[in-house]
Each structure stands twice: as structure tokens, then as C-alpha cells.
Motif scaffolding. Structure first.
Motif, PDB file in Angstrom:
ATOM      1  N   LEU A 148      15.714 -14.148   8.976  1.00 32.50           N
ATOM      2  CA  LEU A 148      17.087 -13.692   8.723  1.00 32.50           C
ATOM      3  C   LEU A 148      17.241 -13.278   7.252  1.00 32.50           C
ATOM      4  CD1 LEU A 148      20.039 -13.357   9.649  1.00 32.50           C
ATOM      5  CD2 LEU A 148      20.403 -15.774   9.126  1.00 32.50           C
ATOM      6  N   ILE A 149      16.750 -14.100   6.349  1.00 25.74           N
ATOM      7  CA  ILE A 149      16.826 -13.757   4.918  1.00 25.74           C
ATOM      8  C   ILE A 149      16.092 -12.458   4.639  1.00 25.74           C
ATOM      9  CG2 ILE A 149      16.038 -14.471   2.615  1.00 25.74           C
ATOM     10  CD1 ILE A 149      16.610 -17.392   3.473  1.00 25.74           C
ATOM     11  N   GLN A 195      19.433  -9.043  15.267  1.00 24.99           N
ATOM     12  CA  GLN A 195      18.044  -8.991  15.737  1.00 24.99           C
ATOM     13  C   GLN A 195      17.276 -10.231  15.273  1.00 24.99           C
ATOM     14  OE1 GLN A 195      16.129  -5.298  14.778  1.00 24.99           O
ATOM     15  NE2 GLN A 195      14.522  -5.623  16.309  1.00 24.99           N
ATOM     16  N   ALA A 196      17.457 -10.615  14.019  1.00 31.36           N
ATOM     17  CA  ALA A 196      16.726 -11.771  13.493  1.00 31.36           C
ATOM     18  C   ALA A 196      17.121 -13.059  14.221  1.00 31.36           C
ATOM     19  CB  ALA A 196      16.964 -11.916  11.993  1.00 31.36           C
ATOM     20  N   LEU A 197      18.393 -13.155  14.591  1.00 37.85           N
ATOM     21  CA  LEU A 197      18.880 -14.374  15.244  1.00 37.85           C
ATOM     22  C   LEU A 197      18.809 -14.280  16.770  1.00 37.85           C
ATOM     23  CD1 LEU A 197      21.983 -15.097  12.984  1.00 37.85           C
ATOM     24  CD2 LEU A 197      19.866 -16.418  13.078  1.00 37.85           C
ATOM     25  N   GLU A 198      18.401 -13.120  17.274  1.00 36.90           N
ATOM     26  CA  GLU A 198      18.284 -12.916  18.730  1.00 36.90           C
ATOM     27  C   GLU A 198      19.617 -13.171  19.428  1.00 36.90           C
ATOM     28  OE1 GLU A 198      14.958 -15.323  19.912  1.00 36.90           O
ATOM     29  OE2 GLU A 198      13.561 -14.238  18.629  1.00 36.90           O
ATOM     30  N   GLY A 227      20.661 -25.340  13.529  1.00 33.59           N
ATOM     31  CA  GLY A 227      19.775 -25.501  14.674  1.00 33.59           C
ATOM     32  C   GLY A 227      18.666 -24.472  14.781  1.00 33.59           C
ATOM     33  N   ARG A 228      18.724 -23.413  13.965  1.00 38.44           N
ATOM     34  CA  ARG A 228      17.628 -22.440  14.003  1.00 38.44           C
ATOM     35  C   ARG A 228      16.398 -23.000  13.283  1.00 38.44           C
ATOM     36  NH1 ARG A 228      22.773 -19.916  14.704  1.00 38.44           N
ATOM     37  NH2 ARG A 228      22.434 -18.146  16.089  1.00 38.44           N
ATOM     38  N   THR A 229      15.233 -22.565  13.715  1.00 40.50           N
ATOM     39  CA  THR A 229      13.985 -22.972  13.057  1.00 40.50           C
ATOM     40  C   THR A 229      13.909 -22.373  11.664  1.00 40.50           C
ATOM     41  OG1 THR A 229      12.810 -21.038  13.835  1.00 40.50           O
ATOM     42  CG2 THR A 229      12.797 -22.981  15.282  1.00 40.50           C
ATOM     43  N   PRO A 230      13.115 -22.996  10.786  1.00 38.59           N
ATOM     44  CA  PRO A 230      12.888 -22.390   9.470  1.00 38.59           C
ATOM     45  C   PRO A 230      12.369 -20.957   9.588  1.00 38.59           C
ATOM     46  CG  PRO A 230      12.043 -24.636   9.507  1.00 38.59           C
ATOM     47  CD  PRO A 230      12.466 -24.320  10.910  1.00 38.59           C
ATOM     48  N   GLU A 231      11.513 -20.721  10.557  1.00 38.42           N
ATOM     49  CA  GLU A 231      10.952 -19.370  10.694  1.00 38.42           C
ATOM     50  C   GLU A 231      12.058 -18.353  10.988  1.00 38.42           C
ATOM     51  OE1 GLU A 231       9.709 -22.130  12.132  1.00 38.42           O
ATOM     52  OE2 GLU A 231       8.010 -22.270  10.740  1.00 38.42           O
TER      53      GLU A 231
END
Lengths: 61, 61, 61, 61, 61, 61
Positions: free
Chosen positions: F20-21, A30-33, F11-15
């Protein structure tokens, strides 16, 4: 992708470990879509003699 | 932070593993100039069949 | 053997990282009563956005 | 260098694990154009309760 | 399953890293008598300041 | 304890990484019935050249 590795003290029931795999996989997807199908989780159980914070083994804490 | 993970051949006594956790934590804290409270260590013990250098399992070396 | 892997927040100088490798290797060798030649250390540096305790990224703590 | 870590479900014979270490070491050495003496492999065996894809533990799949 | 993680000094070309992934995956699949589709490989590149044997960083060796 | 390590393509944004964390920490704490304060997460980002399933680097898939 992603690959999730969790180190924990041994002693949880299989049911609790299954739930850990299931819930962490869902949260990551979910967090990573992304689809949960893309998530792999491995649990590494170590005895309390083999894990410590501040230099103190959990077995002695 | 930091998290220290050590893979070693199984067979050490709990006392030796406790000392490994303690001494490595202290060395890391001192080298990084941080409190030892911030250091976590996990030991992963593997059988001699599961570890090898140069393609040769330790169990056969 | 052993193999030591250390995850830490990026930003230390090369000199501090060299000392970390040296001092942790020596501590592990002494604790395990083996030659330091047998010890390998790898450092994995991650940005403060990529490390968190209690669900809070270090970058926001 | 390099250090190769393989996580797999427990249950393979020692012979199969030895072959895994040997063959993966040789493949890595050849691909990187280095001597196999430089390659170290560690195998981490986990029970089927501790490994899952898509949130489903292997033990239930 | 299995999950293969390889730590190596940075600096190889993408082509060499691709070949490493391909060849190690094939070797593991053959040794374990499984389909290569089941094999995942991740490469972790670290600078020569972050890797050392016998307490000596590769950058100084 | 537990320590959670997640390998993902960069490649994911910091947000997104912060989320995720946060979300994985919460899910692990709930599944294990522990305080989220006990959970640590580290993310290891690797380029698409360094990750592959079935022997095929993600960069080529």
C-alpha cells in the motif's frame, strides 16, 4: 474505508488534483484488494509559507 | 519522520508562521535526539468560524 | 488552539515522549506569542511497517 | 481532549458551521460522559475539486 | 463526506466508543442537513503519555 | 511533500501494508509529476470498533 488524506502545496490545477484523487484511489484499492468504491480521498492544500522540512518553510527554500 | 501538523486560527503573518515552523522543528529534533532534517511541519489555518472549544466557535467567543 | 499532532515511529520511551510534548508546546507558544496553556499536543505512534518515504517502508529501509 | 476534526466540502454558512461545532461537541461530551468544556472541534473546508469517493472528485460527481 | 476524526485517550469500553460514533454521526448529519449515511467517523486512541495540554502529558497531570 | 495519511481497519499483513505504501507513493508521484522521493506515507490502523459509516461501527456492521 480507507480514508486517504493528502497534504500538498497549493497551486496545482484542478485537473492535476482530480488525477491525484483518481490514481491514488485506484492504487489503494488494488493494493488492499478492495473495491475502489470504498476509498475516500481528501486533499488539503497549504501555502508554501505553511510547509517546511528541516525547519525551513518551502516559501524560503 | 516525524511529521508535525499544526492547526491554528488564520491571521498570523508569514514571518510568524515561518518562525513557528522553524522553532517547533528544532524543539522536536532536540527532544527526539534526531537531525532537524528529518522533521516536516505543515500548518493548517482555519477561520475563527471553524474552531471552537466547549462547543463555542472562536468567532463568537 | 493551536492543536499540534505529531506522527512518529513507535519505540520511544515515555520520558522522551513527555519531553517532546513539553518542548514542542513551549516552542509553539513562544513562536506564536501565546500562553502555553493554549497548546494541545497529541502523539500518534505507528510501527515501522506503517511509515515510509519514497515508497519504502521504514521497516525495510 | 477529545479533539474532533471534521473535513467537509466548503460552502456552508457560518451559522451552519457554528451549529456543527456546537452540536457535535455536545454529542461527544454526552457519549463520553465528560464536560463539553473538554471538547475541541476544528473544521477543515476543502473545495469540491479536493474530495472524492471511488476515485471521482465531488466536483465531477 | 463529512469525515470526522476524533482523538481521545485510550481506555473507553467498546460500547462507549460505539455510542460516540453513533451520536456524533447523528449530530453532524442533523447540523449539516444531510443523511447520516454520508458521515464517516474514525477514532484514534492514544495513551495518556501521548496527549497533553499546556505542555503537560495527561499521564502526569 | 506531499504527505499522505491513510486510515484503515487493522488486520492487514505487513506485506499488504508495504505494498500500500509503495503503490500509493508511486501513484501520487506520477499524478503530481514529482519524484517519488518527495512522497511520505503514514498508515493509521484502527480497530473495527473505532470506525464507522452512517453511525454504525464496522465491528457491528
Amino acid at each position: 474505508m480507507p480514508t486517504i488524506q493528502i497534504t500538498l502545496i497549493e497551486g496545482r490545477t484542478p485537473e492535476m488534483r482530480h488525477r491525484l484523487i483518481s490514481d491514488v484511489s485506484a492504487a489503494a484499492a488494488q493494493a488492499l484488494e478492495i473495491s475502489v468504491e470504498k476509498v475516500t480521498v481528501a486533499l488539503y492544500e497549504v501555502p508554501a509559507d505553511n510547509y517546511g522540512t528541516a525547519g525551513v518553510p518551502r516559501a524560503l527554500a
